[in-house]
Design an enzyme around this catalytic site. Structure first.
Site, PDB file in Angstrom:
ATOM      1  N   LYS A 128       1.297  -0.976  -0.102  1.00 34.43           N
ATOM      2  CA  LYS A 128       0.239  -0.151  -0.075  1.00 34.43           C
ATOM      3  C   LYS A 128       1.451   0.989   0.166  1.00 34.43           C
ATOM      4  O   LYS A 128       0.548   2.402  -1.073  1.00 34.43           O
ATOM      5  CB  LYS A 128      -0.666   0.325   1.240  1.00 34.43           C
ATOM      6  CG  LYS A 128      -2.474  -0.783   0.683  1.00 34.43           C
ATOM      7  CD  LYS A 128      -3.262  -0.244   1.827  1.00 34.43           C
ATOM      8  CE  LYS A 128      -4.761  -1.893   1.372  1.00 34.43           C
ATOM      9  NZ  LYS A 128      -5.794  -1.517   2.472  1.00 34.43           N
ATOM     10  N   LYS A 210      -7.406 -13.195  -8.580  1.00 29.71           N
ATOM     11  CA  LYS A 210      -9.203 -13.371  -8.114  1.00 29.71           C
ATOM     12  C   LYS A 210      -9.963 -11.446  -8.310  1.00 29.71           C
ATOM     13  O   LYS A 210      -9.212 -10.986  -8.810  1.00 29.71           O
ATOM     14  CB  LYS A 210      -8.876 -12.893  -6.362  1.00 29.71           C
ATOM     15  CG  LYS A 210      -7.866 -12.095  -5.775  1.00 29.71           C
ATOM     16  CD  LYS A 210      -8.701 -12.027  -4.509  1.00 29.71           C
ATOM     17  CE  LYS A 210      -8.749 -10.906  -3.788  1.00 29.71           C
ATOM     18  NZ  LYS A 210      -8.784 -10.897  -2.336  1.00 29.71           N
ATOM     19  N   LYS A 213     -12.465  -5.780  -6.311  1.00 30.03           N
ATOM     20  CA  LYS A 213     -13.627  -4.816  -6.776  1.00 30.03           C
ATOM     21  C   LYS A 213     -12.153  -3.626  -7.196  1.00 30.03           C
ATOM     22  O   LYS A 213     -12.310  -2.291  -7.476  1.00 30.03           O
ATOM     23  CB  LYS A 213     -14.234  -4.155  -5.283  1.00 30.03           C
ATOM     24  CG  LYS A 213     -13.837  -4.196  -4.133  1.00 30.03           C
ATOM     25  CD  LYS A 213     -14.314  -3.816  -2.872  1.00 30.03           C
ATOM     26  CE  LYS A 213     -13.480  -4.188  -1.241  1.00 30.03           C
ATOM     27  NZ  LYS A 213     -14.007  -4.504  -0.735  1.00 30.03           N
TER      28      LYS A 213
HETATM   29  P1  AMP Z   1     -11.098  -7.685  -0.021  1.00 30.03           P
HETATM   30  O1  AMP Z   1     -12.233  -7.099  -0.283  1.00 30.03           O
HETATM   31  O2  AMP Z   1     -10.401  -7.983  -0.776  1.00 30.03           O
HETATM   32  O3  AMP Z   1     -10.817  -6.608   1.493  1.00 30.03           O
HETATM   33  O4  AMP Z   1     -11.282  -9.085   0.689  1.00 30.03           O
HETATM   34  C1  AMP Z   1     -12.698  -8.712   2.590  1.00 30.03           C
HETATM   35  C2  AMP Z   1     -13.232 -10.538   1.952  1.00 30.03           C
HETATM   36  O5  AMP Z   1     -13.916 -11.113   0.652  1.00 30.03           O
HETATM   37  C3  AMP Z   1     -12.138 -11.264   2.592  1.00 30.03           C
HETATM   38  O6  AMP Z   1     -12.237 -12.330   3.996  1.00 30.03           O
HETATM   39  C4  AMP Z   1     -11.577 -11.988   1.605  1.00 30.03           C
HETATM   40  O7  AMP Z   1     -11.537 -12.915   1.670  1.00 30.03           O
HETATM   41  C5  AMP Z   1     -12.910 -11.817   0.508  1.00 30.03           C
HETATM   42  N1  AMP Z   1     -13.047 -11.955  -0.168  1.00 30.03           N
HETATM   43  C6  AMP Z   1     -12.308 -11.270  -1.698  1.00 30.03           C
HETATM   44  N2  AMP Z   1     -12.104 -11.345  -2.889  1.00 30.03           N
HETATM   45  C7  AMP Z   1     -12.721 -12.422  -2.820  1.00 30.03           C
HETATM   46  C8  AMP Z   1     -12.639 -13.135  -3.930  1.00 30.03           C
HETATM   47  N3  AMP Z   1     -12.567 -13.292  -5.595  1.00 30.03           N
HETATM   48  N4  AMP Z   1     -13.172 -14.848  -3.758  1.00 30.03           N
HETATM   49  C9  AMP Z   1     -13.407 -15.320  -2.378  1.00 30.03           C
HETATM   50  N5  AMP Z   1     -13.560 -14.126  -1.221  1.00 30.03           N
HETATM   51  C10 AMP Z   1     -13.126 -13.059  -1.937  1.00 30.03           C
END
Ligand code: AMP
Ligand code: TRP
Length: 345
Positions: A128, A210, A213
């Site tokens: 970051k 993956k 957003k």
């Molecule tokens: P983030 O949006 O990256 O801050 O992730 C928030 C939560 O959502 C975390 O627990 C991640 O493991 C889950 N998560 C985010 N993107 C994915 C994805 N593409 N597939 C599965 N879980 C996700």
């Protein structure tokens, strides 16, 4: 283990206590299908078997600059969306982190039991601070001690997290161990909780990555609040391969991902899905996946629309939860302060 439980166990009553779970998610605007399948939906299921405490991590969110109006809207929308997905304030405590003063206070204390070197090794900080090179603020650096405070305040046994948060959880465990080592048992040392089922949803545009957003190509992700026609359009544009056969296979990342999504939202196995689409083309399959996703999010969107229009109801929920969270966390904060040597209030 809390004092009451210890006492009641000693008296032979209530030997079983539900384990406590704490987790939080940042209110960053878009909640994707990946977040839903990988995190949110699991939280909803955990509510029956665990003593769950969840929060919208709005204090964490200002480590990057936020526009005040959009920030306030995002916090409320995240709160409403989680309720719409099934977080139930009758079963769980669900609050806004900034409403519970103990978080910032314990974070300060824990900062003084955390080494500069430890924080410097956090890969998320390194990433970051490269990405936001114009705003490498001290909060970005000490973010993991705030996260440790979130967890340790509630004596959480288990913390559901994504892989990217493992290092932060490890640090929280080290801080708890260190504090307990100096002052005697004060904090429960938490374990990470990686749900057994929980598909990794991949990007629709580059299925080796993956779904995230933060991807600047909006066609790569599907948001829970995307309109049905937008969801359809994004799936129709999903990257596949040239084999034109709906089955799981090597080098078929796009189709593997679509089968995974279909399975995650319908509960069908890969084999059932493959059999159902035998002899059919990718076009038909993409439409079917989109329709299944639209069906899954439709009731959530309907509940969200009602909730976001009812600010009084939302306020009632987050206020009540914040009161409960304050009570629980204050006891831990008082205990830690007493051990350090502060004069009781
Ligand atoms: P983030 O949006 O990256 O801050 O992730 C928030 C939560 O959502 C975390 O627990 C991640 O493991 C889950 N998560 C985010 N993107 C994915 C994805 N593409 N597939 C599965 N879980 C996700
Ligand atoms: N840092 C987490 C994330 O960005 C969110 C978070 C804040 C959290 N406090 C937490 C997760 C405590 C688990 C426990 O995803």
């Amino acid at each position: 283990m809390s004092e009451e439980i210890k006492n009641s166990e000693a008296q032979g009553a209530q030997p079983e206590r539900k384990k406590r779970i704490f987790s939080a998610i940042q209110p960053s605007g878009t909640i994707t299908l990946g977040n839903y399948v990988g995190a949110l939906r699991n939280w909803v299921k955990l509510q029956d078997d665990y003593d769950c405490i969840f929060a919208v991590a709005d204090l964490h969110a200002i480590t990057v600059r936020q526009d005040p109006k959009a920030f306030r809207r995002n916090i409320l929308e995240a709160y409403a969306l989680f309720l719409a997905c099934g977080i139930d304030t009758e079963k769980s405590i669900f609050f806004l982190q900034s409403h519970v003063h103990t978080h910032a206070e314990l974070a300060w204390l824990l900062n003084c039991y955390t080494q500069f070197g430890e924080l410097s090794r956090m890969t998320q900080f390194k990433d970051k601070s490269t990405k936001h090179a114009d705003n490498v603020n001290a909060g970005l650096f000490t973010y993991p001690t705030l996260m440790a405070a979130d967890i340790l305040l509630y004596q959480a046994d288990l913390v559901p997290i994504g892989a990217d948060q493992k290092q932060h959880l490890e640090l929280a465990r080290n801080i708890a161990d260190r504090f307990n080592g100096i002052y005697g048992r004060t904090f429960t040392v938490p374990d990470g909780y990686i749900p057994k089922v929980g598909a990794r949803i991949k990007s629709l545009q580059d299925p080796t990555k993956k779904m995230s957003k933060s991807d600047e190509n909006a066609n790569a992700w599907v948001a829970i609040l995307d309109k049905p026609e937008t969801i359809m359009k994004k799936f129709k544009r999903a990257v596949t391969d040239s084999e034109a056969k709906v089955c799981v296979g090597e080098g078929k990342d796009g189709i593997n991902n679509l089968i995974g999504i279909m399975s995650a939202v319908t509960g069908k196995t890969d084999e059932q899905i493959t059999a159902e689409f035998e002899g059919k083309g990718y076009g038909d399959f993409k439409v079917a996946v989109a329709e299944a996703v639209i069906e899954e999010v439709r009731p959530i969107q309907e509940r969200f629309d009602k909730l976001i229009a009812d600010k009084a109801y939302l306020e009632e929920q987050y206020r009540r939860s914040a009161e409960l969270a304050t009570k629980i966390s204050q006891r831990t904060l008082d205990k830690a302060m007493k051990k350090i040597g502060y004069v009781a209030r």
